[in-house]
Design a protein around this motif. Structure first.
Motif, PDB file in Angstrom:
ATOM      1  N   VAL A   1       0.865   2.026 -15.079  1.00 17.59           N
ATOM      2  CA  VAL A   1       1.876   2.688 -14.835  1.00 17.59           C
ATOM      3  C   VAL A   1       1.594   2.420 -13.027  1.00 17.59           C
ATOM      4  CG1 VAL A   1       2.003   4.941 -13.723  1.00 17.59           C
ATOM      5  CG2 VAL A   1       2.638   4.531 -15.733  1.00 17.59           C
ATOM      6  N   GLN A   2       0.040   2.019 -12.766  1.00 22.14           N
ATOM      7  CA  GLN A   2      -0.258   1.331 -11.138  1.00 22.14           C
ATOM      8  C   GLN A   2      -0.081   0.477 -11.200  1.00 22.14           C
ATOM      9  OE1 GLN A   2      -0.934   3.219  -9.406  1.00 22.14           O
ATOM     10  NE2 GLN A   2      -2.888   4.942  -9.555  1.00 22.14           N
ATOM     11  N   ARG A   3      -0.133  -0.356 -12.639  1.00 25.56           N
ATOM     12  CA  ARG A   3       0.534  -2.002 -12.198  1.00 25.56           C
ATOM     13  C   ARG A   3       1.997  -1.726 -12.249  1.00 25.56           C
ATOM     14  NH1 ARG A   3      -2.171  -4.341 -17.089  1.00 25.56           N
ATOM     15  NH2 ARG A   3      -4.487  -4.154 -16.940  1.00 25.56           N
ATOM     16  N   GLN A   4       2.636  -1.208 -12.574  1.00 24.65           N
ATOM     17  CA  GLN A   4       4.270  -1.576 -11.879  1.00 24.65           C
ATOM     18  C   GLN A   4       4.575  -1.252 -10.843  1.00 24.65           C
ATOM     19  OE1 GLN A   4       6.821  -2.362 -14.109  1.00 24.65           O
ATOM     20  NE2 GLN A   4       5.511  -2.371 -15.985  1.00 24.65           N
ATOM     21  N   ILE A   5       3.710   0.393 -10.564  1.00 28.58           N
ATOM     22  CA  ILE A   5       4.413   0.639  -9.027  1.00 28.58           C
ATOM     23  C   ILE A   5       3.786  -0.612  -7.685  1.00 28.58           C
ATOM     24  CG2 ILE A   5       3.219   1.550  -7.262  1.00 28.58           C
ATOM     25  CD1 ILE A   5       2.643   3.739  -8.840  1.00 28.58           C
ATOM     26  N   GLY A   6       2.597  -1.260  -8.247  1.00 25.37           N
ATOM     27  CA  GLY A   6       2.321  -2.477  -7.278  1.00 25.37           C
ATOM     28  C   GLY A   6       3.612  -3.617  -7.600  1.00 25.37           C
TER      29      GLY A   6
END
Length: 850
Positions: free
Chosen positions: A197-202
């Protein structure tokens, strides 16, 4: 150990299904379709497993060893396959795949996820909360509404199912999603989901930054476009730009026009906007179209009126037979214009002599060209003044031609234009329901254009055409406005010199236009609009006039249209009279022309077939060509009858006669013949029956006639035995035809009195007129048509109200000489003429009803 189960295999390409997630699946492969059909027949459970490779028919080794037991929900079959909803229920591990000819099955065993040792551990709780918050943030960055996000995420509260839910909606490769599916530990799965999820937000944040940078670059491009526009302006000053040439041409064309001040200001403003706008912009195209409309309108172009009254009369007589009132009105208009032109010429000549004597400079100056400029200005002022006066004197009338169809209202407008030497333009208004059709659309609308008035002026090309507004009584009203109200400004001589179209948005002078409107029914025209026009009535043609029109205009035209121009085909007077009287029933001549055309076509067919055809066509040949007669008009009665009166009526197709019949019967409660009732009692017990599909007005006339008969029974010599309880039946034949109007009052009263008194009604007398309870005879309309219809029916005597005596001027002299007219002011005078008292018939004894 968990229970082993055997299920059909649903291979998944490009996706992984997680427990607790419902996804739509499209199935098109034959083996998979058979597996779905088998599952539907059983318990609707399948084993959904992802493929390692994207192949059409996967082998067991090309499938993962862990999948999800899914339940098939809604199924929709189509031409390309099956669309279904699949809900994941739980993880399952593969024990053994069973390849088969129809579809693949599997032995699988359910697998439970591994819960954390302590769910109340702060570290685990923090991990779970962080995952939920980041999932909410990811959904917001993807543009999902907050309501939808809360509805989806708040519905799952357990950490394990929540991790599966987020894993199902995160965009990941199949291998990574499969790894999340195979992670049985809840804490480990949450940690991995949080990382993804953090990767998608970034990734989304980086995309937003890139988009911002692109916008900045676009701003630089806009600056470049601005500089290019400046370059175009420089090229325009050098005369090197195509748009500049177009603007220059438009400016020159508009500069030659003598525009009013408001129009000149608007044109200059729009020219400035056109110069500042880009060539291919939408605004430039709209402005250019507007300026082209302005440039093509006849602001000052006029056609010279031909003021020769003799020539105008010849043109009108050449095109139309009869219509004396219309032709007189046109010649009156020409005579007024001729006198005005002569007066104007004298005033201009006088002003020119005064200016020649008084425009010399009062003292010598060092610059004589200034005096010349002053002279030129004074000359221009005098010219402008005279032209303004000429325009004021040339205001065109507003004529309204009213009459039935086919009498020449539309065609004579074109003849008027030809006799005046003016341009002719026609606007059909029948069925128009939008105000914008008259006033135009505002330029803010896409595809806006001027209304029909301005379009007609452009089509005419002159400022003083003959403008025909056809079928003005057929205008409609809708939510888009009332077009008849928009015509108020157009057809008002006091204000149409500044008519403003919504598209032009500047005043345009219509005062020199000769407006002619046509209508069939003036009562359908609103009062304010009708008040602005001068009504010219077009009465129907007589049979003699129709015959003359047929011989002069219709027969030659139809023979030419049928290819018989070069042949010596001739219709006799009897043939024309037969067509007019037996095959047409109208006020105009349209149906007559169609019947003549039918005769010509049938003759042409026989000639083309090689048959011998007589060159002279008489009444018998017409009967042979057209068949049986189509019209059966009424004829005067052969003998006088009791209770039958001859009335006259008017229709748009012409007048005719009708018979009003009356009969009297005794009611059962009537006193005996030996003891008649008193007059008052007899009047109170009179019953009236009306048949023949009569309107309210005719019913009222019948009641008034019966009341008059009862109250004047003594003076009218009505026997006492016919006054008791009796029933009076009034019938007008042709019961299928609705009838209404007040003019049948005299005929009804005559029929009732004849039936009650036993005195016959003269069969050679036709009557019309409205009556009152006191017996007064009031005037009616349509006298000409009614008299012509009675003349055709063989009537010899006509009874008219005294106040209609002036209407005899409208009746042709040959018809007047063949009839005898009687004018009455009350019913007693009418009865003296209509009742044949010389041969009274004995009153029959009344039979009781029933």
């Amino acid at each position: 150990m968990a229970e082993r189960m055997t299920l059909p295999v649903l291979p998944l390409r490009g996706t992984v299904i997680f427990p607790g997630v419902t996804v739509p699946i499209g199935v098109g492969r034959p083996g998979t379709l058979r597996a779905i059909e088998a599952a539907i027949k059983e318990d609707r459970l399948v084993f959904a497993v992802a493929q390692r490779e994207n192949v059409d028919e996967p082998a067991p080794e090309q499938l993962y060893t862990m999948g999800v037991v899914g339940r098939i929900g809604q199924v929709q079959r189509g031409l390309g396959g099956v669309q279904l909803l699949l809900q994941g229920e739980g993880r399952a591990a593969v024990l053994h795949y069973h390849p088969a000819d129809e579809y693949l099955t599997v032995d699988a065993v359910p697998i439970e996820q591994m819960q954390p040792i302590n769910q109340d551990d702060p570290a685990f709780a923090a991990l779970y909360r962080e995952t939920r918050e980041r999932a909410m943030e990811l959904g917001e960055k993807r543009g999902l509404p907050d309501e939808v996000l809360h509805q989806v995420l708040d519905s799952v509260t357990d950490p394990g199912p929540f991790a599966d839910l987020v894993s199902g909606y995160v965009e990941l490769p199949v291998s990574e999603k499969q790894a999340l599916l195979e992670t049985l530990g809840v804490e480990e799965r949450l940690r991995r989901v949080l990382i993804h999820v953090q990767r998608q937000i970034g990734l989304l944040t980086a995309q937003a930054e890139i988009k911002s940078q692109v916008q900045e670059e676009l701003g630089e491009r806009q600056r470049e476009m601005f500089l290019r526009e400046q370059l175009k302006a420089i090229q325009k000053e050098l005369g090197e730009d195509d748009q500049n040439r177009e603007v220059t041409q438009l400016r020159e064309k508009l500069g030659k026009l003598e525009l009013p001040r408001e129009a000149r200001q608007e044109v200059e403003r729009e020219l400035g906007r056109l110069e500042r706008s880009g060539r291919e912009s939408m605004e430039a195209q709209v402005i250019r179209t507007y300026l082209e409309w302005v440039a093509e309108l006849p602001w000052n172009a006029r056609s010279d009126d031909q003021l020769d009254l003799t020539h105008a009369g010849e043109v009108l007589d050449e095109d139309h037979y009869g219509l004396k009132d219309v032709k007189d009105r046109v010649l009156e208009f020409l005579a007024v214009r001729q006198l005005r032109a002569k007066q104007l010429a004298e005033e201009v000549e006088k002003s020119g002599e005064c200016s020649a004597a008084g425009l010399k400079p009062e003292k010598d100056t060092a610059t004589p060209n200034l005096a010349g400029a002053a002279d030129a200005e004074k000359d221009k002022a005098i010219t402008d003044s005279k032209e303004a006066k000429a325009r004021a004197m040339a205001k065109g009338p507003i004529l309204l031609f009213v009459g039935p169809p086919g009498v020449g209202k539309t065609s004579i407008a074109k003849s008027i234009a030809r006799s005046l030497g003016r341009k002719y333009v026609r606007a059909a208004l029948g069925g128009v329901r939008d105000e914008a059709d008259i006033r135009g659309h505002r330029r803010t609308y896409v595809g806006a254009m001027p209304g029909r008035i301005i379009q007609g002026m452009k089509q005419a090309g002159t400022k003083n055409p003959v403008f025909l507004l056809d079928e003005v009584d057929k205008l409609g009203v809708s939510y888009q406005g009332d077009p008849s109200s928009a015509l108020l400004e157009v057809l008002d001589p006091a204000q149409n010199d500044s008519f403003t179209d919504h598209y032009l948005n500047v005043p345009f002078d219509l005062s020199e236009v000769l407006f002619i409107a046509t209508a069939n029914f003036p009562q359908n025209i609103p009062g304010p609009l009708l008040d602005r026009m001068e009504v010219v009535d077009f009465a129907g043609y007589t049979e003699r006039e129709k015959a003359e029109i047929a011989k002069k205009y219709l027969i030659p035209r139809q023979l030419e249209d049928s290819g018989l121009k070069d042949r010596t085909i001739k219709l006799t007077d009897d043939a024309v009279a037969a067509i007019v009287g037996q095959y047409t029933r109208e006020s105009g001549v349209r149906q007559l022309e169609r019947q003549i055309g039918a005769v010509a076509r049938k003759v042409a067919r026989r000639i083309a077939a090689g048959e011998r055809v007589a060159t002279t066509i008489g009444a018998e040949e017409v009967r042979d060509l057209l068949g049986r007669p189509r019209v059966h008009p009424e004829h005067a009665g052969e003998a006088s009858e009791v209770g039958v009166a001859t009335g006259m009526y008017y229709t748009p197709a012409g007048g005719d006669i009708m018979f009003v019949e009356a009969a009297v019967r005794r009611l059962p409660s009537s006193p005996s013949k030996d003891g008649p009732a008193a007059l008052g009692d007899g009047f109170g017990s009179l019953a009236l029956i009306l048949t023949g599909q009569l309107g309210d007005v005719m019913k009222e006339s019948a009641r008034a006639a019966l009341t008059y008969a009862a109250t004047h029974a003594r003076s009218l010599k009505v026997p006492d035995e016919r006054l008791g309880s009796v029933e009076v039946h009034v019938h007008v034949p042709a019961g299928a035809v609705p009838k209404d109007g007040p003019s049948a009052g005299v005929a009804m009263a005559t029929a009732i009195i004849s039936a009650m008194s036993g005195i016959p009604v003269r069969s050679d007398v036709a009557m019309t007129g409205e009556i009152t309870l006191r017996g007064r005879v009031l005037p009616i309309g349509g006298v000409k048509e009614k008299v012509l219809g009675a003349h055709r029916a063989g009537i010899k005597h006509i009874i008219l109200p005294a106040q209609n005596e002036a209407d005899l001027e409208d009746i042709p002299e040959d018809v007047q000489s063949a009839l005898e007219f009687h004018f009455v002011s009350n019913l007693d005078e009418a009865f003296a003429l209509t009742l044949d008292r010389k041969e009274p018939k004995p009153a029959e004894e009344l039979q009781p009803v029933g």
